[in-house]
Design a protein around this motif. Sequence first.
Motif, PDB file in Angstrom:
ATOM      1  N   ALA A  22      35.359   6.946  61.523  1.00 50.36           N
ATOM      2  CA  ALA A  22      34.449   7.850  61.812  1.00 50.36           C
ATOM      3  C   ALA A  22      34.814   9.098  62.048  1.00 50.36           C
ATOM      4  O   ALA A  22      34.341  10.372  61.603  1.00 50.36           O
ATOM      5  N   ALA A  23      35.777   9.336  63.088  1.00 56.63           N
ATOM      6  CA  ALA A  23      36.091  10.517  63.597  1.00 56.63           C
ATOM      7  C   ALA A  23      37.081  11.206  62.458  1.00 56.63           C
ATOM      8  O   ALA A  23      36.809  12.549  62.541  1.00 56.63           O
ATOM      9  N   THR A  59      40.690  10.512  69.985  1.00 57.74           N
ATOM     10  CA  THR A  59      39.517   9.377  69.955  1.00 57.74           C
ATOM     11  C   THR A  59      40.077   8.016  69.453  1.00 57.74           C
ATOM     12  O   THR A  59      39.903   6.874  69.877  1.00 57.74           O
ATOM     13  N   ALA A  60      41.115   8.131  68.591  1.00 54.03           N
ATOM     14  CA  ALA A  60      41.709   6.826  68.142  1.00 54.03           C
ATOM     15  C   ALA A  60      42.377   6.064  69.170  1.00 54.03           C
ATOM     16  O   ALA A  60      42.485   4.963  69.162  1.00 54.03           O
ATOM     17  N   ALA A  78      43.805  21.650  66.127  1.00 52.27           N
ATOM     18  CA  ALA A  78      42.756  21.096  67.010  1.00 52.27           C
ATOM     19  C   ALA A  78      42.068  19.836  66.761  1.00 52.27           C
ATOM     20  O   ALA A  78      41.824  18.917  67.754  1.00 52.27           O
ATOM     21  N   LYS A  79      41.812  19.734  65.376  1.00 57.54           N
ATOM     22  CA  LYS A  79      41.103  18.486  64.949  1.00 57.54           C
ATOM     23  C   LYS A  79      42.121  17.172  64.889  1.00 57.54           C
ATOM     24  O   LYS A  79      41.669  16.267  65.345  1.00 57.54           O
ATOM     25  N   ILE A  80      43.250  17.533  64.897  1.00 57.02           N
ATOM     26  CA  ILE A  80      44.448  16.465  64.982  1.00 57.02           C
ATOM     27  C   ILE A  80      44.522  15.925  66.508  1.00 57.02           C
ATOM     28  O   ILE A  80      44.449  14.641  66.786  1.00 57.02           O
TER      29      ILE A  80
END
Length: 264
Positions: free
Chosen positions: A231-232, A220-221, A212-214
């Motif tokens: 930062a993310a 974002t990137a 999920a974070k990936i």
Amino acid sequence: MTTEDVLLTADADGVRTLTLNRPKAYNSLTVELKERLLAALREAAADPAVRAVVLTGAGKAFCAGQDLKEHVGLLQAGDPSPLSTVADHYNPIVRAIVDMPKPVVAAVNGPAAGAGAAFAYASDLRISAQSANFLMAFANVGLGPDSGASWTLQRLVGLGRAAELMMLARTVDAEEAQRIGLVGEVVPDEELAARAQAVAKKLAAGPTVSYAKIKEVLGTAAESSLEEALAAEDAAQTVLGGTADHREAVEAFVAKRKPEFQGK
């Protein structure tokens, strides 16, 4: 579920398989199917027992996109709802796929066109049958892209190639799709379902909170500066470093055993 259902749902080993089930109409998207798919994606996202999702089609097609017969019929009847289907259905469906806090595997079993192709582009992994192909046919009916295709396609194949595929409405077969990065893997038609399930099962057994974070960090990137991406990543690592899955992975590494992830 019965064979009359426009969307079939099946669960196994933490994998929820959603099958578009209008094979005689090449799984083209009616209002009913769009509403059912959106609800099913949201249910899968909220269900902790679901750790990966497979999206596929019944019969010989993955999805032919909008059901134009229904679309024209409603317009001729004076019903304005087809004009709002992008906002009401397509955009929410793509957001549900992209924002799904678990991996989504598109098992492209046959032709994928328009919004149907866009659903595959929005998925995290794409596995294609040899008989599958992809078509951005919006220009052929005097329309522009929808269902997030303007965002997803160029991130898969590049801006120039995306413009070519959309403006020329050129069909891309499975071999070319793999060569240009549109799909990750091509398998014989008869092996597609098993291969997609195997990949999804592997993902379902993995650290789903990490997946999920990936997804979040990649999103974002894709539209930020390097500093924002860094930062993310930092924020994600701070969260993931405190998870049970991370501790389990480290302990398993030290003990030289296979980790057992819980998605926590």
